[in-house]
Design an enzyme around this catalytic site. Structure first.
Site, PDB file in Angstrom:
ATOM      1  N   HIS A  71       2.752   6.374  -8.018  1.00 47.98           N
ATOM      2  CA  HIS A  71       1.324   6.686  -8.160  1.00 47.98           C
ATOM      3  C   HIS A  71       1.013   8.096  -7.667  1.00 47.98           C
ATOM      4  CE1 HIS A  71      -2.926   6.577  -7.993  1.00 47.98           C
ATOM      5  NE2 HIS A  71      -3.060   6.149  -6.763  1.00 47.98           N
ATOM      6  N   CYS A 129      -8.749   1.455  -9.530  1.00 51.74           N
ATOM      7  CA  CYS A 129      -9.560   1.509  -8.316  1.00 51.74           C
ATOM      8  C   CYS A 129      -9.362   2.878  -7.681  1.00 51.74           C
ATOM      9  CB  CYS A 129      -9.128   0.415  -7.334  1.00 51.74           C
ATOM     10  SG  CYS A 129      -7.415   0.574  -6.830  1.00 51.74           S
ATOM     11  N   CYS A 186      -8.245   8.416  -7.146  1.00 50.64           N
ATOM     12  CA  CYS A 186      -7.140   7.944  -7.996  1.00 50.64           C
ATOM     13  C   CYS A 186      -7.539   7.794  -9.455  1.00 50.64           C
ATOM     14  CB  CYS A 186      -6.583   6.635  -7.457  1.00 50.64           C
ATOM     15  SG  CYS A 186      -5.932   6.858  -5.804  1.00 50.64           S
TER      16      CYS A 186
HETATM   17  C1  LIG Z   1       3.376   1.991   2.532  1.00 49.26           C
HETATM   18  C2  LIG Z   1       3.929   3.358   2.920  1.00 49.26           C
HETATM   19  C3  LIG Z   1       3.338   3.817   4.248  1.00 49.26           C
HETATM   20  C4  LIG Z   1       5.452   3.230   3.031  1.00 49.26           C
HETATM   21  O1  LIG Z   1       5.995   4.474   3.258  1.00 49.26           O
HETATM   22  P1  LIG Z   1       7.526   4.647   3.685  1.00 49.26           P
HETATM   23  O2  LIG Z   1       7.778   3.939   4.964  1.00 49.26           O
HETATM   24  O3  LIG Z   1       7.825   6.100   3.590  1.00 49.26           O
HETATM   25  O4  LIG Z   1       8.243   3.862   2.500  1.00 49.26           O
HETATM   26  P2  LIG Z   1       9.772   3.801   2.147  1.00 49.26           P
HETATM   27  O5  LIG Z   1       9.917   4.004   0.677  1.00 49.26           O
HETATM   28  O6  LIG Z   1      10.591   4.653   3.052  1.00 49.26           O
HETATM   29  O7  LIG Z   1      10.100   2.287   2.429  1.00 49.26           O
HETATM   30  C5  LIG Z   1      10.260   1.771   3.740  1.00 49.26           C
HETATM   31  C6  LIG Z   1      11.448   0.829   3.730  1.00 49.26           C
HETATM   32  O8  LIG Z   1      11.142  -0.254   2.845  1.00 49.26           O
HETATM   33  C7  LIG Z   1      12.178  -0.388   1.905  1.00 49.26           C
HETATM   34  N1  LIG Z   1      11.592  -0.838   0.640  1.00 49.26           N
HETATM   35  C8  LIG Z   1      10.482  -0.338   0.026  1.00 49.26           C
HETATM   36  N2  LIG Z   1      10.279  -1.016  -1.108  1.00 49.26           N
HETATM   37  C9  LIG Z   1      11.244  -1.949  -1.223  1.00 49.26           C
HETATM   38  C10 LIG Z   1      11.542  -2.913  -2.209  1.00 49.26           C
HETATM   39  N3  LIG Z   1      10.794  -3.091  -3.306  1.00 49.26           N
HETATM   40  N4  LIG Z   1      12.628  -3.708  -1.997  1.00 49.26           N
HETATM   41  C11 LIG Z   1      13.388  -3.539  -0.910  1.00 49.26           C
HETATM   42  N5  LIG Z   1      13.155  -2.619   0.054  1.00 49.26           N
HETATM   43  C12 LIG Z   1      12.087  -1.837  -0.114  1.00 49.26           C
HETATM   44  C13 LIG Z   1      12.776   0.990   1.786  1.00 49.26           C
HETATM   45  O9  LIG Z   1      14.112   0.948   1.306  1.00 49.26           O
HETATM   46  C14 LIG Z   1      12.724   1.470   3.199  1.00 49.26           C
HETATM   47  O10 LIG Z   1      13.805   0.923   3.908  1.00 49.26           O
HETATM   48  P3  LIG Z   1      14.605   1.802   5.004  1.00 49.26           P
HETATM   49  O11 LIG Z   1      13.572   2.081   6.071  1.00 49.26           O
HETATM   50  O12 LIG Z   1      15.684   0.889   5.404  1.00 49.26           O
HETATM   51  O13 LIG Z   1      15.041   3.031   4.284  1.00 49.26           O
HETATM   52  C15 LIG Z   1       3.589   4.431   1.850  1.00 49.26           C
HETATM   53  O14 LIG Z   1       4.280   4.176   0.666  1.00 49.26           O
HETATM   54  C16 LIG Z   1       2.102   4.464   1.575  1.00 49.26           C
HETATM   55  O15 LIG Z   1       1.339   5.043   2.345  1.00 49.26           O
HETATM   56  N6  LIG Z   1       1.694   3.850   0.465  1.00 49.26           N
HETATM   57  C17 LIG Z   1       0.291   3.690   0.119  1.00 49.26           C
HETATM   58  C18 LIG Z   1      -0.183   4.912  -0.547  1.00 49.26           C
HETATM   59  C19 LIG Z   1      -1.648   4.822  -0.784  1.00 49.26           C
HETATM   60  O16 LIG Z   1      -2.435   4.506   0.099  1.00 49.26           O
HETATM   61  N7  LIG Z   1      -2.013   5.115  -1.984  1.00 49.26           N
HETATM   62  C20 LIG Z   1      -3.377   5.108  -2.386  1.00 49.26           C
HETATM   63  C21 LIG Z   1      -3.576   3.932  -3.210  1.00 49.26           C
HETATM   64  S1  LIG Z   1      -4.847   4.217  -4.382  1.00 49.26           S
END
Ligand SMILES: CC(C)(COP(=O)(O)OP(=O)(O)OC[C@H]1O[C@@H](n2cnc3c(N)ncnc32)[C@H](O)[C@@H]1OP(=O)(O)O)[C@@H](O)C(=O)NCCC(=O)NCCS
Length: 432
Positions: A387, A417, A94
């Site tokens: 990101h 990070c 990242c």
């Molecule tokens: C966490 C993770 C698995 C979630 O993926 P996802 O399930 O596809 O995420 P979504 O955007 O579909 O959100 C899931 C649900 O939460 C809800 N949601 C997400 N953020 C929200 C917020 N701020 N407020 C309200 N609802 C929220 C979405 O609307 C969705 O609801 P639904 O299922 O009713 O449609 C994914 O984003 C991920 O892997 N993130 C980490 C990435 C990572 O590791 N990066 C490296 C870091 S350096």
């Protein structure tokens, strides 16, 4: 004392990025190369840069294309850049755009180059899908078979399970632990409650929304016409939720430890598509070409720790080194931009900055100190903005630079990070 010798200080001239969009949405039909080209083209246009002045293009990506792995070279083949502009790609998870930026800074400070475009891009909508090893072996054997019968025999040995694809995982190859699991583990070790994570995520969305509505964030964005019809223009990030609330965040289920966890889709950064680019010049070349630097790179540092321990604590080890190299302490820093991989990681890093134990691990007797929350991520961060792994470093440096100028501050610090237990910190100084 700034990085580089007098006249060879590394000047930040401008930065720009594409809109950041959640993977699988509006930018899904653009490759990382397309995204990189778009923001580099916009950077050149906005700065009215003569392409013949560019010495190199350095670009980062985390999940490279299998068919065009040197993204930097592909991006550098834009019509406004001569084909003689050399280009290479870097990967530091990242912190890949940061690596591109510090490689560029090193080249300028060494006197090997005067003008470099650096940044990164990622399309998490377009990650390569691979065949299993058995399937690959069978396909290779089929291509080498000398007779039709031989090919049919190998083809008939292909089983349904051989078709199961392999996608790049966001997991540590050395431990198998995913980023989310690591953030979850760190939240537990450092006692970061769910509510504090959700509060931080809410703050990220609120601040990014203000920065979008008042135009500070959108000013950094190159509007993008999207294929196939090029009729729709995307001008802002699509992950920022103006309407989210603590209640909505609290209602989301933990993803990485369903029973006892605290990390949710709401307090994690989303998988994102986007690109960024920054124009760097030696101080003297900026002067002769008539550019007014926005800021100078004052110092930077990288650090690493065992990925099996607290994966995302690298910035805690890099910060005291970068500050010492800058000849500064945290109280001199007017603005802090931290990459928000997860709210849990930011909050753990903040605790680490205040901890004597972490200071000692980095080789210092006193902690970095407490980051004034009023100076931290004042236009949100990766949780809300998104990101795209390879691009985030360019976004953060651009925002930090522009906001430092708006606020009339002198010094800014950014932290990132990265997978592999790595961390990056850079200190910049506003140009007088
Ligand atoms: C966490 C993770 C698995 C979630 O993926 P996802 O399930 O596809 O995420 P979504 O955007 O579909 O959100 C899931 C649900 O939460 C809800 N949601 C997400 N953020 C929200 C917020 N701020 N407020 C309200 N609802 C929220 C979405 O609307 C969705 O609801 P639904 O299922 O009713 O449609 C994914 O984003 C991920 O892997 N993130 C980490 C990435 C990572 O590791 N990066 C490296 C870091 S350096």
């Amino acid at each position: 004392m700034a990085f580089g010798t007098p006249g060879r200080r590394v000047a930040i001239i401008a930065g720009v990025r594409t809109p950041f969009a959640k993977a699988g949405t509006v930018l899904k039909d653009l490759s990382a190369i397309d995204l990189g080209k778009r923001c580099v083209a916009e950077l050149i246009q906005r700065t009215e840069l003569d392409g013949t002045q560019v010495d190199a293009l350095i670009y980062g990506t985390v999940v490279p294309s299998v068919v065009a792995p040197n993204i930097a070279r592909e991006v550098s083949l834009l019509p406004m850049l001569p084909k003689g502009v050399q280009a290479f790609s870097v990967s530091r998870a990242c912190a890949s755009a940061n690596q591109a930026i510090t490689d560029a800074a090193d080249q300028i400070a060494l006197g090997h180059a005067h003008v470099i475009i650096a940044g990164g891009a990622e399309s998490l909508s377009n990650v390569p899908i691979l065949h299993s090893r058995t399937m690959s072996e069978k396909l290779v054997a089929m291509s080498k078979a000398k007779t039709a019968g031989g090919r049919v025999r190998i083809a008939s040995s292909i089983r349904p399970r051989d078709f199961i694809p392999i996608t790049p995982a966001i997991a540590e190859p050395s431990t198998g632990e995913s980023m989310g699991e690591s953030a979850e583990k760190m939240a537990k070790i450092n006692h970061i409650p769910r509510e504090e994570q959700d509060q931080f995520a809410l703050r990220s969305h609120r601040m990014a929304n203000v920065g979008t509505e008042d135009g500070r964030l959108t000013a950094e964005i190159a509007p993008l016409y999207v294929p196939p019809n090029y009729e729709t223009v995307v001008e802002r990030d699509n992950g920022i939720r103006a309407d989210t609330s603590l209640e909505q965040l609290a209602a989301l289920r933990p993803v990485f430890d369903r029973k006892y966890g605290t990390v949710t889709a709401g307090n994690a950064s989303p998988l994102t598509d986007g690109g960024s680019a920054v124009l760097l010049m030696s101080e003297e070349r900026a002067r002769t070409l008539g550019y007014r630097p926005l800021a100078y790179i004052r110092s930077y540092a990288y650090a690493a720790l065992d990925p099996g321990e607290q994966l995302l604590m690298g910035p805690v080890l890099a910060a005291p080194v970068a500050l010492q190299r800058a000849g500064l302490s945290l109280k001199d820093i007017d603005l802090v931009e931290m990459h928000e991989a997860f709210a849990a990681q930011v909050l753990c890093n903040l605790r680490g900055f205040e901890s004597k134990e972490w200071a000692q691990r980095a080789g210092y007797s006193a902690p970095v100190g407490e980051v004034d929350r009023a100076r931290l991520n004042v236009m949100g961060g990766s949780i809300s903005i998104g990101h795209p792994f390879g691009a985030t470093g360019g976004r953060i440096l651009t925002t930090l630079t522009n906001e430092l100028i708006r606020r009339g501050g002198q010094f800014g610090m950014l932290t990132v990070c990265a997978a592999g237990g790595m961390g990056h910190v850079m200190v910049i100084e506003r140009a007088a």
